[in-house]
Write a protein that holds these residues in place. Sequence first.
Motif, mmCIF file in Angstrom:
data_model
loop_
_atom_site.group_PDB
_atom_site.id
_atom_site.type_symbol
_atom_site.label_atom_id
_atom_site.label_comp_id
_atom_site.label_asym_id
_atom_site.label_seq_id
_atom_site.Cartn_x
_atom_site.Cartn_y
_atom_site.Cartn_z
ATOM 1 N N LEU A 1 -19.443 -4.502 -8.036
ATOM 2 C CA LEU A 1 -19.674 -4.479 -6.597
ATOM 3 C C LEU A 1 -20.810 -3.540 -6.210
ATOM 4 O O LEU A 1 -21.321 -3.611 -5.088
ATOM 5 N N ASP A 2 -21.201 -2.669 -7.124
ATOM 6 C CA ASP A 2 -22.297 -1.733 -6.858
ATOM 7 C C ASP A 2 -23.621 -2.187 -7.454
ATOM 8 O O ASP A 2 -24.658 -1.571 -7.197
ATOM 9 N N TYR A 3 -23.591 -3.226 -8.264
ATOM 10 C CA TYR A 3 -24.791 -3.708 -8.941
ATOM 11 C C TYR A 3 -25.729 -4.385 -7.942
ATOM 12 O O TYR A 3 -25.302 -5.156 -7.081
ATOM 13 N N SER A 4 -27.014 -4.133 -8.080
ATOM 14 C CA SER A 4 -28.000 -4.855 -7.276
ATOM 15 C C SER A 4 -28.528 -6.044 -8.074
ATOM 16 O O SER A 4 -28.501 -6.031 -9.311
ATOM 17 N N GLU B 1 -31.506 -6.782 -8.581
ATOM 18 C CA GLU B 1 -32.639 -6.316 -9.385
ATOM 19 C C GLU B 1 -32.168 -5.664 -10.684
ATOM 20 O O GLU B 1 -32.759 -5.873 -11.749
ATOM 21 N N GLU B 2 -31.099 -4.885 -10.606
ATOM 22 C CA GLU B 2 -30.548 -4.264 -11.810
ATOM 23 C C GLU B 2 -29.986 -5.317 -12.751
ATOM 24 O O GLU B 2 -30.175 -5.233 -13.974
ATOM 25 N N PHE B 3 -29.313 -6.292 -12.204
ATOM 26 C CA PHE B 3 -28.797 -7.398 -13.022
ATOM 27 C C PHE B 3 -29.944 -8.080 -13.772
ATOM 28 O O PHE B 3 -29.849 -8.329 -14.980
ATOM 29 N N ASP B 4 -31.016 -8.387 -13.061
ATOM 30 C CA ASP B 4 -32.144 -9.076 -13.680
ATOM 31 C C ASP B 4 -32.781 -8.232 -14.779
ATOM 32 O O ASP B 4 -33.211 -8.773 -15.813
ATOM 33 N N ARG B 5 -32.852 -6.915 -14.589
ATOM 34 C CA ARG B 5 -33.449 -6.036 -15.602
ATOM 35 C C ARG B 5 -32.629 -6.046 -16.888
ATOM 36 O O ARG B 5 -33.178 -6.180 -17.994
ATOM 37 N N VAL B 6 -31.317 -5.894 -16.758
ATOM 38 C CA VAL B 6 -30.456 -5.831 -17.938
ATOM 39 C C VAL B 6 -30.421 -7.188 -18.649
ATOM 40 O O VAL B 6 -30.573 -7.262 -19.873
#
Length: 259
Positions: free
Chosen positions: A101-104, A106-111
Amino acid sequence: MTDYQKLFDLRGRRALLLGAGGIGREAGLALAAQGAEVVCADRDPDTAKATADAIAGEGGLAGAVELDITDAGGLERHLGEVGDLDVAVLTAAMNVRKRLLDYSPEEFDRVVGLNLRGTFNVLRAVGARMVARGSGSIIAFSSIRARTVEPGQGVYAATKAGLESLVRTAAVEFGEAGVRVNAVAPGVVETPLTAQIKADPDWYRAYATKGALGRWSLPSELAGAVVYLASDASSYVTGSTLSVDGGWTAVDGRFTPPA
């Protein structure tokens, strides 16, 4: 008759190390110690050069190249310059420790971009060359998180589970050409990726006591698995994930009940 003294002999073979720091550095040193020429690749050129220098300092043969596995076109170009490969070891990965629920986005795409798409790029580019040659061993680093998760590890875990699925598929599709594809799944390892955990004494102890051996591993303790999967000792091993987790996935919880 099999010469068992040469099972782990890598003389005359060229290995590409994708991710040259931490576990990758130790894997490169171990491969070189068995006679392999090691090409150290990292998106940080200083890291690649430092590992290549360390290998050369031990009397091994090594080179360094700046390479980003998320850039499919750049990966293809660099592989053309590197030349024929007998072994490829993929350790490059990243993690953002946050609950879903805290993930953005953009962070998802990076990982996902590095851990999963990067794996896809490597399997396609390296696999195509090895299939054309009719031999080779690809070793990709997974994690215990492909099977056991905890809060804050969801996206990372998903990428490692996906990596293992890609490894199994590549093993099936490349196998007829004589190319083997396997994964190594470490437990908790003392690397920069786990710095957040190491900094918290309670967290550090909790992880140390979760496994059967009661401690964290060092990057050097993963190197033997890489040498094994790169060598003729594993000539009939493909599509497998080798757990090097100190018994983490064998233990049911952290409580040891009275016998």
